[in-house]
Design an enzyme around this catalytic site. Structure first.
Site, short mmCIF file in Angstrom:
data_model
loop_
_atom_site.label_atom_id
_atom_site.label_comp_id
_atom_site.label_asym_id
_atom_site.label_seq_id
_atom_site.Cartn_x
_atom_site.Cartn_y
_atom_site.Cartn_z
N TYR A 112 0.84 -1.19 0.00
CA TYR A 112 0.00 0.00 0.00
C TYR A 112 0.88 1.25 0.00
O TYR A 112 1.27 1.76 1.04
CB TYR A 112 -0.94 0.01 1.20
CG TYR A 112 -1.79 -1.24 1.36
CD1 TYR A 112 -2.00 -2.11 0.29
CD2 TYR A 112 -2.35 -1.57 2.59
CE1 TYR A 112 -2.77 -3.25 0.44
CE2 TYR A 112 -3.12 -2.72 2.74
CZ TYR A 112 -3.32 -3.56 1.67
OH TYR A 112 -4.07 -4.70 1.82
N PRO B 157 -14.57 -7.88 2.49
CA PRO B 157 -15.64 -8.60 3.17
C PRO B 157 -17.04 -8.19 2.74
O PRO B 157 -18.02 -8.84 3.12
CB PRO B 157 -15.41 -8.26 4.64
CG PRO B 157 -14.78 -6.90 4.60
CD PRO B 157 -13.90 -6.92 3.39
N THR C 190 -22.79 -4.55 -4.66
CA THR C 190 -23.59 -5.75 -4.92
C THR C 190 -24.59 -6.03 -3.80
O THR C 190 -25.75 -6.34 -4.05
CB THR C 190 -22.68 -6.98 -5.13
OG1 THR C 190 -21.79 -6.72 -6.22
CG2 THR C 190 -23.50 -8.21 -5.44
#
Length: 279
Positions: free
Chosen positions: A56, A203, A208
């Site tokens: 990152y 998670p 969606t």
């Protein structure tokens, strides 16, 4: 009622709903200030597990967390990952589990996070070009030297987990997993049998969950958001699951953390258990 905490490796007690720091912006200055504020807000809300990685920003995310939170609260676990490096032919990111690379990234993480030991270090991915035993052997040596407290893995199979546990004590696994993405259910069950923390990344199926009619219906019945329902399901699905949802927005962070207090009824659980894909 699902347990609120989990003891990683039988020693590190964390709240089961953590925070993934990947989306925190480290530049420009205005966005960096937002990232700092969001990390601090996570701790204010009671988050005690924060996940970052060398990948990152090439360590910039680790530096941001240190700037925001150091000296760290005693109950806060900041875990990082190594094993992806800019060592491709053109300087691009690639999986790189060579012992020298892992050692260097651990030393960088210690400096950037301003700690003497990484209480939980995870291998970001298994490098197919380096024998797994060599990758784990390097991490085991770092553990013996006191630079690493405990070792975890990410994106592995059940077979790889078995191989790894023959070399080192594995206390966590971080695989992609969610209410609508359960491809790694066998890995979860292996972790559950061995009392290994399972930290699902991604998670929540972004964009969606809210569109899934059953999830939306349960959320409406509970006066919650679909994202909260998806996180609450994870917490109820297995006692070893410690979700690490990430966000760059404080309101989303606050909503995510609130999911730890959302209780699903037996009926809600049954309806959600049967889901596997958008409907």
């Amino acid at each position: 009622m699902a347990p609120k905490v989990f003891r990683i490796g039988g020693q590190l007690t964390v709240g089961r709903l953590g925070f993934g720091a990947m989306h925190l912006a480290t530049e420009p200055a205005a966005e960096r200030r937002t990232g700092l504020a969001l990390a601090r807000r996570a701790v204010e809300l009671g988050v005690t597990l924060i996940d970052t990685a060398h990948l990152y920003g090439g360590g910039a995310n680790e530096e941001l967390l240190a700037e925001a939170l150091h000296p760290y609260p005693e109950d806060l676990l900041v875990t990082t990952k190594v094993g992806v490096a800019r060592t491709g032919p053109g300087g691009e990111w690639r999986l790189d589990g060579r012992p020298a690379v892992l050692r260097d990234q651990v030393d960088q993480a210690l400096r950037r996070l301003r700690v003497e030991r990484l209480e939980l270090l995870q291998l970001h991915r298994v490098d197919p070009d380096t024998p797994l035993a060599e990758q784990l052997g390097a991490l085991g040596e770092l553990q013996t030297e006191g630079k690493v407290g405990r070792i975890g893995l990410s994106e592995i199979t059940v077979d790889q987990l078995d191989q790894a546990r023959a070399v080192v004590d594995v206390v966590s696994v971080q695989n992609r997993y969610s209410l609508l993405d359960r491809a790694h259910e066998p890995v979860l069950r292996a972790c559950e049998a061995a009392d290994i923390a399972f930290l699902p990344w991604r998670p929540v199926a972004h964009g969606t969950s809210g569109a899934h009619t059953e999830i939306a219906a349960v959320a409406d019945e509970l006066g919650a958001t679909p994202t909260q329902v998806a996180l609450a399901w994870l917490l109820a699905h297995s006692p070893v699951i410690c979700p690490i949802p990430g966000t760059a927005r404080v309101d989303h962070l606050e909503d995510n953390v609130a999911a730890a207090g959302l209780e699903l009824s037996f009926d809600h659980r049954a309806r959600l258990d049967g889901l596997s894909a958008p409907a």
